[in-house]
Each structure stands twice: as structure tokens, then as C-alpha cells.
Design a protein around this motif. Sequence first.
Motif, short mmCIF file in Angstrom:
data_model
loop_
_atom_site.label_atom_id
_atom_site.label_comp_id
_atom_site.label_asym_id
_atom_site.label_seq_id
_atom_site.Cartn_x
_atom_site.Cartn_y
_atom_site.Cartn_z
N LYS A 10 -19.15 108.01 66.58
CA LYS A 10 -17.80 107.53 66.26
C LYS A 10 -17.80 106.02 66.32
CE LYS A 10 -15.10 111.54 67.64
NZ LYS A 10 -16.26 112.44 67.78
N GLY A 11 -16.73 105.44 65.84
CA GLY A 11 -16.62 103.99 65.86
C GLY A 11 -16.11 103.50 64.51
N ARG A 12 -15.89 102.20 64.46
CA ARG A 12 -15.31 101.61 63.26
C ARG A 12 -16.41 101.26 62.26
NH1 ARG A 12 -12.04 96.59 64.53
NH2 ARG A 12 -13.76 96.08 65.92
N ASP A 13 -16.07 101.41 60.99
CA ASP A 13 -16.96 100.99 59.91
C ASP A 13 -16.78 99.50 59.70
OD1 ASP A 13 -18.50 103.10 58.86
OD2 ASP A 13 -16.67 104.02 58.09
N ILE A 14 -17.40 98.68 60.52
CA ILE A 14 -17.28 97.24 60.30
C ILE A 14 -18.63 96.68 59.92
CG2 ILE A 14 -15.21 96.63 61.63
CD1 ILE A 14 -16.97 96.11 64.03
N ARG A 36 -22.06 96.70 70.31
CA ARG A 36 -21.54 97.90 69.62
C ARG A 36 -20.34 98.45 70.37
NH1 ARG A 36 -25.82 101.63 69.67
NH2 ARG A 36 -26.60 101.03 67.62
N ASP A 40 -16.50 98.43 69.20
CA ASP A 40 -16.32 99.82 68.79
C ASP A 40 -16.90 100.01 67.39
OD1 ASP A 40 -15.58 102.47 68.82
OD2 ASP A 40 -13.55 102.08 68.10
N ALA A 41 -18.12 99.49 67.19
CA ALA A 41 -18.76 99.54 65.87
C ALA A 41 -19.60 100.80 65.75
CB ALA A 41 -19.64 98.31 65.68
N LYS A 42 -19.58 101.40 64.57
CA LYS A 42 -20.35 102.61 64.35
C LYS A 42 -21.84 102.32 64.32
CE LYS A 42 -18.62 105.79 61.52
NZ LYS A 42 -18.26 106.44 60.23
N ARG A 228 -13.04 94.89 72.64
CA ARG A 228 -11.98 95.79 72.13
C ARG A 228 -10.68 95.06 71.82
NH1 ARG A 228 -13.75 101.51 72.21
NH2 ARG A 228 -15.94 101.30 72.72
N ASP A 233 -12.97 90.33 66.80
CA ASP A 233 -13.21 90.51 65.36
C ASP A 233 -13.23 89.19 64.60
OD1 ASP A 233 -13.18 93.17 65.98
OD2 ASP A 233 -11.64 93.74 64.52
N THR A 307 -16.04 99.68 52.52
CA THR A 307 -15.04 100.69 52.84
C THR A 307 -13.64 100.12 52.66
OG1 THR A 307 -15.41 100.03 55.12
CG2 THR A 307 -16.38 102.12 54.39
#
Length: 307
Positions: A10-14, A36, A40-42, A228, A233, A307
Amino acid sequence: MGTGMARKRKGRDISGWLVVDKPAGMTSTAVVNKVRWALDAKKAGHAGTLDPEATGVLAIALGEATKTVPHVTDALKAYRFTVRLGQATNTDDGEGEVIASSDARPDDAEIKAELGAFVGEIMQVPPKFSAVKIDGERAYKRARDGEDVEIAARPLWVEELVLVDRPDPDHVVLEMTCGKGGYVRSVARDLGAALGCHGHVVALRRIWSGPFEAEDGLSLEQIEALARTPELDTHIRPLEDGLGDLPELKCTPEGAARLRNGNPGMVLSAEGVEYGDEAWASFQGEAVALGLYRSGELHPNRVFVRT
């Protein structure tokens, strides 16, 4: 893998880069895991390992930027390091045991005279305690088991090696700019041998790596403090930064659509880009694909999924 579905991370598509100024006493993999988690990176990986005790720039690739890692790994990078003269260790750094010592202490002029032999295309034997594979097994595992490890020399491009400081007779501070696969510990070992006094690395910092600079990097404390949060970001740099040295070719809308499907796509010609050159295609400023330029088209070997 066992039965059933593999667990999807799981995690963000960044996608992009986070530049870290790595602290000493931590593996490169541990830094990747921390980043990661903090973002929260995938998906995340690093461009070029640093030894646990080394500090400095560790560029963390996120998401689609992981496809550009080889370009950063292949790019020139610079190290500032301190060599302890008069002692050789079994690990070629301060972590190991002293295996030879000498009272000889060369002066600055003698050291400078020897540096030239380490510049240009040189042959370098990696340290016995390194991740180089011998018959499928890591060299350091064999060295730890007490084996006498024989590692073959390999070519290394050294752009520059200069003396920047001599704090005392026992220590010399050097700066090296080199290509892929260089071992600073080997330079310290071989320089010490050439000077007839032995030597090993006691401090190592990667100042820059390809397009990324240590002074632009976030400390681990900053990453933990901003973990987080949207503010972390804002430190993510675009995927395109990892393509720094490669030429950019702008593609037509049709070309972009074809490239996104993995097919050769039409690009606008650019100055100095010739048949067979490696390049990347962009559409409206974003990287679409990486590949080879041939007769007005980019033939993709890596396609970036937005994405």
C-alpha cells in the motif's frame, strides 16, 4: 510465494526524487525504508549505495523515477574523504583491525606527486570487505569467514583527485570525482601502499552525485519531523531531474500516445542528437519515455506511467 495473491504494497503513487544527506551509522537501505514510510510512498529505491559510516548525498527515487536510477548511478560523483596514514586495516576503513603499520609520514609534495597515478582510466581492486560478488557470493561474507579473498581489478574513471587539507602528519583530506563503481577505500589503501606508509579511510562524505548535491539534501531529523505531512512533499524533485545529462526530445501528441503504449513515437529533432543516441522524450514538459533516437523517432526502452 505460497498460494493466493501476493500482498500489494500500500502507499501513494508518487514519483520523483528526495535528496537525503545521509547520517553516519546507517545503511542506505534503512534510509530508503525511512523515506518510504515518511512519504507513505508505494515504491522507493536509492541511486548508489553509501557505506553505513559514510555521509552525504543519497538520492532516493520514488515511483516512476526508479526507472531513471541507472543514469544517476552512472553519472560522475564526488567524494571528500580523510585518509589515516601509517596504518592498513583489513576493511580499508576505521571499522577493521590494523594489519600493518609504518612510522613513515610523507609530506604534502610527496602525496601530491603520487595522486596523478590515480587519475584517468585506472584499474582498481575493490576492498575485500565489499559487496562485490565472487562466484555468486558477496566478498565480505567470504572475508568474514576468514577466506583469503581474491577480487579481480576493474576499470574506474577518475576525473580528479586532489589534496584539500592536511590537518596533521597522520591525516590527509582528499577530494575525488569519479564514475560508476569507485571505491574510496581502495584509493586510500592503494595510495598508502604507493607512498610506502599504508593508509585507510576514516571519514567519507559524498558531496554530489550526478545532478544531486548533499547541501540540498534533507537530514534524517528533518525527514522525521516532516513525516506524513504535505510539507515533506514540497521537497520532492521532479523525475526529470534524474535524466540531467541525457538530451530531451519534444514529442508530438501522436508521438506521446504511441510512446505511452511502448511503441516508437515521433519526436522533434534536436541539435546534437544523432542516430542511435540515448535520449528522453517529453510532452508538455513531462518525461514520457527513455530510449534510443532513430530517424525522427524515439524507440522506448522505459516508459513513464503518469497517474
